[in-house]
Scaffold this motif. Structure first.
Motif, mmCIF file in Angstrom:
data_model
loop_
_atom_site.group_PDB
_atom_site.id
_atom_site.type_symbol
_atom_site.label_atom_id
_atom_site.label_comp_id
_atom_site.label_asym_id
_atom_site.label_seq_id
_atom_site.Cartn_x
_atom_site.Cartn_y
_atom_site.Cartn_z
ATOM 1 N N UNK A 26 0.825 -1.206 0.000
ATOM 2 C CA UNK A 26 0.000 0.000 0.000
ATOM 3 C C UNK A 26 0.863 1.261 0.000
ATOM 4 N N UNK A 27 0.431 2.220 -0.790
ATOM 5 C CA UNK A 27 1.109 3.496 -0.948
ATOM 6 C C UNK A 27 0.046 4.563 -0.767
ATOM 7 N N UNK A 35 1.414 18.032 -3.362
ATOM 8 C CA UNK A 35 1.067 16.617 -3.151
ATOM 9 C C UNK A 35 2.215 15.823 -2.543
ATOM 10 N N UNK A 36 1.835 14.865 -1.688
ATOM 11 C CA UNK A 36 2.800 14.030 -0.973
ATOM 12 C C UNK A 36 2.465 12.565 -1.204
ATOM 13 N N UNK A 37 3.483 11.786 -1.514
ATOM 14 C CA UNK A 37 3.345 10.335 -1.633
ATOM 15 C C UNK A 37 4.112 9.683 -0.497
ATOM 16 N N UNK A 38 3.433 8.851 0.285
ATOM 17 C CA UNK A 38 4.112 8.093 1.350
ATOM 18 C C UNK A 38 4.249 6.651 0.877
ATOM 19 N N UNK A 39 5.460 6.217 0.720
ATOM 20 C CA UNK A 39 5.939 4.961 0.132
ATOM 21 C C UNK A 39 6.131 5.144 -1.379
ATOM 22 N N UNK A 40 7.380 5.134 -1.799
ATOM 23 C CA UNK A 40 7.715 5.234 -3.218
ATOM 24 C C UNK A 40 7.492 3.918 -3.940
ATOM 25 N N UNK A 214 0.808 -0.196 5.715
ATOM 26 C CA UNK A 214 1.454 -0.554 4.456
ATOM 27 C C UNK A 214 1.000 -1.908 3.919
ATOM 28 N N UNK A 215 0.874 -2.899 4.785
ATOM 29 C CA UNK A 215 0.492 -4.251 4.359
ATOM 30 C C UNK A 215 -0.788 -4.635 5.086
ATOM 31 N N UNK A 216 -1.928 -4.512 4.396
ATOM 32 C CA UNK A 216 -3.198 -4.854 5.016
ATOM 33 C C UNK A 216 -4.137 -3.665 5.059
#
Length: 241
Positions: A26-27, A35-40, A214-216
């Protein structure tokens, strides 16, 4: 395929399910003035993520790319984002900037502490150091103060192609995932130290309303007790004293 769900106002979960691992990656994109992206994301996932981001914003207008700790699924695709978004900057903990990112990335990182505030327009972010929680000396979690969203990386990791957002307790699936990883190649996935409970309690004191996992499934609702309970789950599964 990338699935897109808005889990809080202007906060979008971009999820890629990998069946071989029975796990979601998950991102999180925040749509704001900057704009901000968390996890590339992983390098191989970049084309899919770029297409997903393009459904929400112009990817070339991305301004901030953040993550918790230096790991391929967190920041493997960082330089791909920096190449297509000329104004974008990496954002991480100060330790992460010093020990990893400024050598790895094509542009210097903004290294943050809890005293620093990143304003993207409507939203305000602080980075709270959490060494070795979930992994690595450089680890940290980002907290958005306006809507009280905690970007918590691998905390509350659980398996399955699950719903994007839940108000159900995450402790049971997290416990099951930790037990599943014990005894296999991922044993020791998350260390337990004398600092673990204190760090998680300090995050609980922030009283987040959303956990961006991130996972789930991500979580909506009062999060403070979940963060306190997580310390006990980590201790039960990974304390070797």
């Amino acid at each position: 395929m990338t699935t897109i769900n808005e889990i809080a106002p202007d906060l979008f979960r971009l999820s890629i399910y990998v069946a071989e691992l029975d796990m979601q990656f998950n991102h999180f994109l925040v749509r704001d003035d900057e704009p901000l992206l968390f996890h590339a994301g992983l390098k191989a996932m970049f084309p899919m993520l770029r297409e997903a981001v393009a459904q929400l914003i112009d990817p070339t207008k991305l301004r901030h790319v953040a993550w918790s700790h230096f790991e391929s699924d967190e920041c493997g695709g960082l330089n791909d984002w920096l190449r297509i978004a000329p104004q974008a900057q990496p954002v991480c903990t100060l330790v992460g900037k010093i020990v990893n990112v400024d050598d790895f990335a094509i542009r210097p990182a903004l290294g943050m502490s809890a005293d620093d505030v990143l304003v993207t327009g409507k939203y305000r972010y602080r980075f709270y150091r959490s060494p070795h929680i979930p992994h690595g000396w450089d680890a940290g979690v980002m907290f958005e103060e306006t809507r009280k969203s905690l970007f918590c990386s691998d905390l509350f990791h659980h398996f399955g192609d699950v719903e994007p957002l839940t108000s159900s307790d995450l402790i049971e699936p997290t416990q099951a995932a930790m037990q599943q990883m014990q005894g296999g190649p991922l044993a020791g996935y998350m260390p337990y130290t004398r600092q673990t409970e204190g760090v998680l309690r300090s995050l609980a004191d922030l009283k987040p309303d959303t956990l961006a996992v991130m996972h789930g499934s991500s979580y909506t609702g009062p999060c403070d007790q979940l963060l306190c309970d997580l310390a006990g789950v980590i201790k039960e599964n990974f304390d070797r004293d």
